[in-house]
Write a protein that holds these residues in place. Structure first.
Motif, short mmCIF file in Angstrom:
data_model
loop_
_atom_site.label_atom_id
_atom_site.label_comp_id
_atom_site.label_asym_id
_atom_site.label_seq_id
_atom_site.Cartn_x
_atom_site.Cartn_y
_atom_site.Cartn_z
N LEU A 28 0.83 -1.14 -0.03
CA LEU A 28 0.08 0.11 0.03
C LEU A 28 0.69 1.24 -0.19
O LEU A 28 0.33 2.33 -0.66
CB LEU A 28 -1.08 0.11 1.30
CG LEU A 28 -2.08 -0.94 1.16
CD1 LEU A 28 -2.77 -0.84 2.27
CD2 LEU A 28 -2.94 -0.59 0.07
N ALA A 32 0.53 4.02 -2.78
CA ALA A 32 0.00 5.58 -2.21
C ALA A 32 1.38 6.36 -2.70
O ALA A 32 1.08 7.44 -3.25
CB ALA A 32 0.15 5.65 -0.79
N MET A 61 -2.36 8.15 4.26
CA MET A 61 -3.07 7.61 3.23
C MET A 61 -3.41 6.16 3.50
O MET A 61 -4.31 5.40 3.62
CB MET A 61 -2.64 7.78 2.05
CG MET A 61 -2.86 9.21 1.51
SD MET A 61 -1.93 9.42 -0.12
CE MET A 61 -2.79 8.46 -1.29
N VAL A 62 -2.24 5.46 3.79
CA VAL A 62 -2.07 3.89 4.20
C VAL A 62 -2.70 3.52 5.49
O VAL A 62 -3.51 2.58 5.45
CB VAL A 62 -0.79 3.58 4.15
CG1 VAL A 62 -0.71 1.92 4.42
CG2 VAL A 62 -0.07 3.55 2.77
N ARG A 64 -5.31 5.36 6.72
CA ARG A 64 -6.81 5.33 6.69
C ARG A 64 -7.24 3.93 5.94
O ARG A 64 -8.43 3.44 6.00
CB ARG A 64 -7.23 6.47 5.70
CG ARG A 64 -7.08 7.83 6.75
CD ARG A 64 -7.67 9.13 5.98
NE ARG A 64 -7.07 9.38 4.89
CZ ARG A 64 -5.87 10.55 4.89
NH1 ARG A 64 -5.63 11.20 6.03
NH2 ARG A 64 -5.35 10.70 3.72
N LYS A 65 -6.39 3.60 4.81
CA LYS A 65 -6.75 2.59 3.94
C LYS A 65 -6.82 1.26 4.75
O LYS A 65 -7.90 0.38 4.72
CB LYS A 65 -5.96 2.21 2.90
CG LYS A 65 -6.00 1.08 1.82
CD LYS A 65 -7.29 1.70 0.89
CE LYS A 65 -6.62 2.38 -0.31
NZ LYS A 65 -7.86 2.37 -1.31
N ALA A 68 -9.88 1.30 7.33
CA ALA A 68 -11.15 1.07 6.75
C ALA A 68 -11.39 -0.34 6.15
O ALA A 68 -12.31 -0.76 6.37
CB ALA A 68 -11.24 1.89 5.31
N ALA A 69 -10.22 -1.14 5.89
CA ALA A 69 -10.42 -2.72 5.65
C ALA A 69 -11.01 -3.42 6.98
O ALA A 69 -11.65 -4.46 6.92
CB ALA A 69 -9.36 -3.11 4.95
N LYS A 96 -12.90 2.21 -2.91
CA LYS A 96 -11.65 1.76 -3.13
C LYS A 96 -10.34 2.62 -3.17
O LYS A 96 -9.43 2.49 -3.37
CB LYS A 96 -11.72 0.83 -4.14
CG LYS A 96 -12.66 -0.42 -4.18
CD LYS A 96 -12.16 -1.45 -3.51
CE LYS A 96 -13.16 -2.44 -3.32
NZ LYS A 96 -12.85 -3.68 -2.35
N TRP A 98 -7.81 6.50 -3.21
CA TRP A 98 -7.46 7.02 -2.23
C TRP A 98 -8.01 8.25 -1.94
O TRP A 98 -8.31 9.13 -2.75
CB TRP A 98 -6.03 7.34 -2.87
CG TRP A 98 -4.86 6.07 -3.06
CD1 TRP A 98 -4.98 5.58 -4.20
CD2 TRP A 98 -4.42 5.36 -2.00
NE1 TRP A 98 -4.04 4.45 -3.99
CE2 TRP A 98 -3.80 4.30 -2.61
CE3 TRP A 98 -4.41 5.20 -0.70
CZ2 TRP A 98 -3.00 3.33 -2.18
CZ3 TRP A 98 -3.79 4.41 0.06
CH2 TRP A 98 -3.17 3.15 -0.77
N LYS A 99 -8.13 8.58 -0.60
CA LYS A 99 -8.85 9.73 -0.41
C LYS A 99 -7.93 10.95 0.38
O LYS A 99 -7.07 10.50 1.46
CB LYS A 99 -10.12 9.54 0.86
CG LYS A 99 -10.69 10.69 1.35
CD LYS A 99 -12.00 10.97 0.74
CE LYS A 99 -12.64 11.86 1.49
NZ LYS A 99 -13.00 13.03 0.79
#
Length: 132
Positions: A28, A32, A61-62, A64-65, A68-69, A96, A98-99
């Motif tokens: 990730l 990213a 970013m990672v 948050r990813k 969320a999972a 899915k 990147w935010k």
């Protein structure tokens, strides 16, 4: 391409990762970083001199990813005692992509585009400017 942040940097700002999470985090971080490199290029910005900022945003970013999972997207739960029963309704899956949050964009020096209005000059038949 070398990732902007390492798994060690992610762990130091978040939490200790399990062995299987480390592999996922490394992948990730790489993805990213590729996303951020493309974003900087699209906005005509260089990554040189922004290493610390890129590492911060990449880790965020990672994180948050990965968070969320881990969350089950449940929208409602119904339970019943007489004659048993249980209903669980799942929400729409988490996006899915990147935010990036406004503070991420600000840290990278990316400004949001805004619209504006410009007063135009209107001329009369004789060529003089008409005040409107």
């Amino acid at each position: 391409m070398e990732p902007y942040a390492s798994v060690t940097q992610l762990e130091s700002g978040w939490r200790k990762l399990a062995k299987d999470e480390e592999v996922r985090a490394a992948e990730l971080l790489s993805r990213a970083s590729a996303y951020l490199a493309a974003l900087l290029e699209r906005h005509g910005l260089s990554g040189s001199g922004r290493e610390e900022e890129l590492a911060i945003v990449c880790c965020d970013m990672v994180q948050r990813k990965m968070e969320a999972a881990a969350i089950a997207p449940v929208s409602s739960v119904t339970q019943q005692a007489g004659s048993f029963g249980q209903t669980i309704a799942y929400a729409r899956p988490v996006a899915k992509g990147w935010k990036l949050w406004p503070e991420d964009l600000e840290l990278l020096g990316i400004r949001r585009k805004s619209a504006g209005c410009m007063r135009i000059a209107i001329h009369g038949a004789g060529g003089e400017e008409v005040d409107w």
